[in-house]
Design a protein around this motif. Structure first.
Motif, PDB file in Angstrom:
ATOM      1  N   ARG A  78       0.833  -1.212   0.000  1.00  0.00           N
ATOM      2  CA  ARG A  78       0.000   0.000   0.000  1.00  0.00           C
ATOM      3  C   ARG A  78       0.863   1.255   0.000  1.00  0.00           C
ATOM      4  N   LYS A  79       1.937   1.235   0.776  1.00  0.00           N
ATOM      5  CA  LYS A  79       2.818   2.403   0.855  1.00  0.00           C
ATOM      6  C   LYS A  79       3.479   2.683  -0.488  1.00  0.00           C
ATOM      7  N   LEU A  80       3.983   1.648  -1.131  1.00  0.00           N
ATOM      8  CA  LEU A  80       4.656   1.865  -2.402  1.00  0.00           C
ATOM      9  C   LEU A  80       3.692   2.382  -3.464  1.00  0.00           C
ATOM     10  N   ARG A  81       2.475   1.852  -3.467  1.00  0.00           N
ATOM     11  CA  ARG A  81       1.473   2.377  -4.400  1.00  0.00           C
ATOM     12  C   ARG A  81       1.187   3.844  -4.099  1.00  0.00           C
ATOM     13  N   LYS A  82       1.100   4.188  -2.830  1.00  0.00           N
ATOM     14  CA  LYS A  82       0.836   5.571  -2.422  1.00  0.00           C
ATOM     15  C   LYS A  82       1.855   6.529  -3.023  1.00  0.00           C
ATOM     16  N   TYR A  83       3.105   6.088  -3.113  1.00  0.00           N
ATOM     17  CA  TYR A  83       4.172   6.973  -3.568  1.00  0.00           C
ATOM     18  C   TYR A  83       4.577   6.745  -5.022  1.00  0.00           C
ATOM     19  N   GLY A  84       3.716   6.068  -5.786  1.00  0.00           N
ATOM     20  CA  GLY A  84       3.924   6.059  -7.229  1.00  0.00           C
ATOM     21  C   GLY A  84       4.187   4.736  -7.896  1.00  0.00           C
ATOM     22  N   ALA A  85       4.241   3.630  -7.152  1.00  0.00           N
ATOM     23  CA  ALA A  85       4.473   2.338  -7.799  1.00  0.00           C
ATOM     24  C   ALA A  85       3.308   1.983  -8.715  1.00  0.00           C
ATOM     25  N   GLU A  86       3.640   1.538  -9.934  1.00  0.00           N
ATOM     26  CA  GLU A  86       2.631   1.068 -10.879  1.00  0.00           C
ATOM     27  C   GLU A  86       2.761  -0.431 -11.132  1.00  0.00           C
ATOM     28  N   VAL A  87       3.759  -1.044 -10.546  1.00  0.00           N
ATOM     29  CA  VAL A  87       3.940  -2.490 -10.514  1.00  0.00           C
ATOM     30  C   VAL A  87       4.637  -2.790  -9.194  1.00  0.00           C
ATOM     31  N   ILE A  88       4.372  -3.952  -8.634  1.00  0.00           N
ATOM     32  CA  ILE A  88       5.052  -4.357  -7.396  1.00  0.00           C
ATOM     33  C   ILE A  88       6.081  -5.437  -7.734  1.00  0.00           C
ATOM     34  N   LYS A  89       7.298  -5.224  -7.227  1.00  0.00           N
ATOM     35  CA  LYS A  89       8.373  -6.207  -7.419  1.00  0.00           C
ATOM     36  C   LYS A  89       8.810  -6.672  -6.031  1.00  0.00           C
ATOM     37  N   PHE A  90       8.995  -7.988  -5.869  1.00  0.00           N
ATOM     38  CA  PHE A  90       9.507  -8.498  -4.601  1.00  0.00           C
ATOM     39  C   PHE A  90      10.522  -9.592  -4.843  1.00  0.00           C
ATOM     40  N   CYS A  91      11.324  -9.842  -3.837  1.00  0.00           N
ATOM     41  CA  CYS A  91      12.368 -10.858  -3.908  1.00  0.00           C
ATOM     42  C   CYS A  91      11.879 -12.130  -3.240  1.00  0.00           C
ATOM     43  N   GLY A  92      11.589 -13.143  -4.069  1.00  0.00           N
ATOM     44  CA  GLY A  92      11.107 -14.409  -3.540  1.00  0.00           C
ATOM     45  C   GLY A  92      12.216 -15.382  -3.200  1.00  0.00           C
ATOM     46  N   THR A  93      13.392 -15.172  -3.797  1.00  0.00           N
ATOM     47  CA  THR A  93      14.555 -16.015  -3.497  1.00  0.00           C
ATOM     48  C   THR A  93      15.785 -15.120  -3.382  1.00  0.00           C
ATOM     49  N   GLY A  94      16.906 -15.742  -3.069  1.00  0.00           N
ATOM     50  CA  GLY A  94      18.165 -15.014  -3.054  1.00  0.00           C
ATOM     51  C   GLY A  94      18.571 -14.603  -4.455  1.00  0.00           C
ATOM     52  N   GLY A  95      19.727 -13.926  -4.531  1.00  0.00           N
ATOM     53  CA  GLY A  95      20.173 -13.424  -5.815  1.00  0.00           C
ATOM     54  C   GLY A  95      21.670 -13.521  -5.981  1.00  0.00           C
ATOM     55  N   VAL A  96      22.134 -13.043  -7.128  1.00  0.00           N
ATOM     56  CA  VAL A  96      23.548 -13.129  -7.471  1.00  0.00           C
ATOM     57  C   VAL A  96      24.332 -11.972  -6.875  1.00  0.00           C
ATOM     58  N   LEU A  97      23.848 -10.752  -7.015  1.00  0.00           N
ATOM     59  CA  LEU A  97      24.642  -9.587  -6.624  1.00  0.00           C
ATOM     60  C   LEU A  97      24.504  -9.219  -5.146  1.00  0.00           C
ATOM     61  N   SER A  98      23.643  -9.902  -4.413  1.00  0.00           N
ATOM     62  CA  SER A  98      23.635  -9.747  -2.963  1.00  0.00           C
ATOM     63  C   SER A  98      24.793 -10.585  -2.398  1.00  0.00           C
ATOM     64  N   LYS A  99      25.356 -10.119  -1.296  1.00  0.00           N
ATOM     65  CA  LYS A  99      26.644 -10.673  -0.842  1.00  0.00           C
ATOM     66  C   LYS A  99      26.518 -11.981  -0.070  1.00  0.00           C
ATOM     67  N   THR A 100      25.468 -12.136   0.733  1.00  0.00           N
ATOM     68  CA  THR A 100      25.504 -13.198   1.738  1.00  0.00           C
ATOM     69  C   THR A 100      24.514 -14.330   1.546  1.00  0.00           C
ATOM     70  N   ASP A 101      23.572 -14.222   0.600  1.00  0.00           N
ATOM     71  CA  ASP A 101      22.582 -15.300   0.477  1.00  0.00           C
ATOM     72  C   ASP A 101      22.955 -16.249  -0.653  1.00  0.00           C
ATOM     73  N   THR A 102      22.178 -17.305  -0.802  1.00  0.00           N
ATOM     74  CA  THR A 102      22.330 -18.216  -1.930  1.00  0.00           C
ATOM     75  C   THR A 102      21.303 -17.848  -2.989  1.00  0.00           C
ATOM     76  N   ALA A 103      21.691 -17.948  -4.248  1.00  0.00           N
ATOM     77  CA  ALA A 103      20.817 -17.462  -5.315  1.00  0.00           C
ATOM     78  C   ALA A 103      19.474 -18.183  -5.345  1.00  0.00           C
TER      79      ALA A 103
END
Length: 428
Positions: free
Chosen positions: A197-222
């Motif tokens: 709700r907050k992100l939409r309030k400030y202009g988001a027109e799509v919501i993106k979230f991280c469901g798993t780890g990633g490559v460029l983050s330092k400490t998690d597994t992708a």
């Protein structure tokens, strides 16, 4: 091209103010050929009429046109719809990897985004979906473009990407003594709903979230899952209730499958998706957005750019597997869209991915459709962008030769029109 036509094009593109005013008049564009991305056919000697920024007619050279229309002739060129990149980070510059970005003040990245927006538009991408930036910068740049202050593509902003504490969308590269603002870190269904709700309030027109780890983050597994099905479902339900589509960063198979079950609209990366994930995606109509060019750039330039060793190790482990998954997903019939993760490599080089998509299993037409008609459908904006068709925006690009014979032609766009205004004209 005749000198007088060249002069007209240059005058049209001379300033943002002139470009904006051009959208209020009728423009007729002709070329040698046009790719109809809806039918898959090539139209010889096309003539496109744009009035008040939208396409009024699609015909052949010599068809009826407004008598006072400005005329642009593009001999030797192929016309395509303005391209769409469904996964960008317009405020990022890969030269400042790892801790190097800390050398700059926060608002530096807004200025970077302004420069990148111009590069992206001139590369032929007239629409982008920006799936993560700090400080609501993508909304600010979108507003500046729409008000005519700076040139750039149409932007569908996500603002911040939502993520779990300690996950890929959190800052995990600092010790506990360093406090980093985390306005989109949320845990549990209720916190997640409130963040949407907050992100939409400030202009988001799509919501993106991280469901798993990633490559460029330092400490998690992708591949490790970072939200469970209950949390993902709450996020997607809230976003859909508010009329927003949802993109999920997901490399690992378990997270991809739970995200599809939760109802997300697009899977970003999809590196380790398996046959069950393909079947679920086809069942639910979920799109895959796979950044298959990135591996080349990260491994070639990442160490020089300061990318964490942990990230380079993850890229070496996952890059080839992602491309193999892309080929398998394409063969399986999963719906595919064009998403590059621009910002991980330089914004403006977005079109380099077309050749990689073709190398790993797509035809040139399929790759082009991923960045036009498919992307428009995934955005829910088929009435506005993604095809050269009556009623859609006058977003056109022109390339020399035939990109269906050599898709690398799209890396050298000579002509860019957005909303009937010329932003790039052929040289000579």
């Amino acid at each position: 091209m005749k000198p007088i036509d060249r002069l007209k094009l240059l005058l049209a593109a001379a300033s943002i103010g002139l470009a904006a005013s051009a959208a209020a008049e009728s423009v007729v564009v002709t070329a040698d050929r046009m790719i109809d991305v809806v039918s898959g056919r090539v139209l010889e000697q096309p003539q496109i009429t744009i009035t008040d920024g939208r396409i009024a007619a699609v015909g052949v050279r010599g068809s009826a046109a407004p008598a006072d229309a400005r005329r642009i002739d593009l001999p030797g060129m192929t016309l395509l719809p303005g391209l769409i990149d469904m996964h960008t980070h317009i405020t990022a510059d890969p030269r400042f990897g790892g801790y190097r970005g800390l050398e700059f003040t926060d608002n530096f990245w807004t200025v970077v985004g302004v420069a990148n927006a111009k590069k992206t538009l001139e590369a032929g991408f007239t629409t982008i979906r920006n799936v993560g930036s700090e400080n609501y910068d993508d909304v600010a740049i979108k507003q500046a473009i729409e008000q005519g202050y700076v040139p750039g593509p149409r932007i569908v902003p996500a603002t911040y990407a939502i993520g779990a504490t300690g996950g890929h969308c959190d800052s995990t590269e600092f010790p506990p003594s360093v406090s980093v603002p985390s306005p989109a870190v949320a845990n549990g269904p209720e916190e997640i709903r409130a963040t949407v709700r907050k992100l939409r309030k400030y202009g988001a027109e799509v919501i993106k979230f991280c469901g798993t780890g990633g490559v460029l983050s330092k400490t998690d597994t992708a591949g490790g899952q970072q939200y469970d099905l209950r949390e993902m479902t709450a996020l997607v339900d809230e976003a859909h209730m508010l009329g927003l589509r949802v993109a999920v960063h997901a490399h690992g198979a378990a997270g991809i499958k739970d995200a599809i079950r939760a109802g997300v609209d697009t899977i970003e990366h999809a590196s380790l998706a398996d046959e069950e994930a393909f079947a679920l995606a086809k069942q639910h109509g979920t799109w895959f957005s796979m950044d298959v060019y990135d591996d080349d750039y990260i491994l070639a330039e990442g160490e020089k750019n300061g990318v964490f060793k942990e990230s380079l190790d993850k890229e070496r482990a996952i890059g080839l597997r992602q491309r193999q998954t892309f080929r398998a997903a394409t063969r399986s019939g999963v719906k595919m869209i064009f998403g590059t993760d621009a910002g991980v490599y330089p914004n403006g080089d977005n079109a380099r991915q077309f050749a990689t998509m073709v190398e790993w299993g797509m035809t040139p037409l399929e790759a082009i459709r991923a960045a036009t008609v498919n992307a428009a459908e995934a955005l829910g904006r088929s009435g506005d962008v993604g095809a050269i068709a009556v009623g859609r925006y006058g977003d056109l690009i022109g390339v020399a030769g035939d990109p269906l014979a050599d898709v690398r032609r799209l890396q050298s766009v000579d002509f860019v029109m957005k909303g009937g205004a010329v932003y790039k004209a052929p040289r000579g």
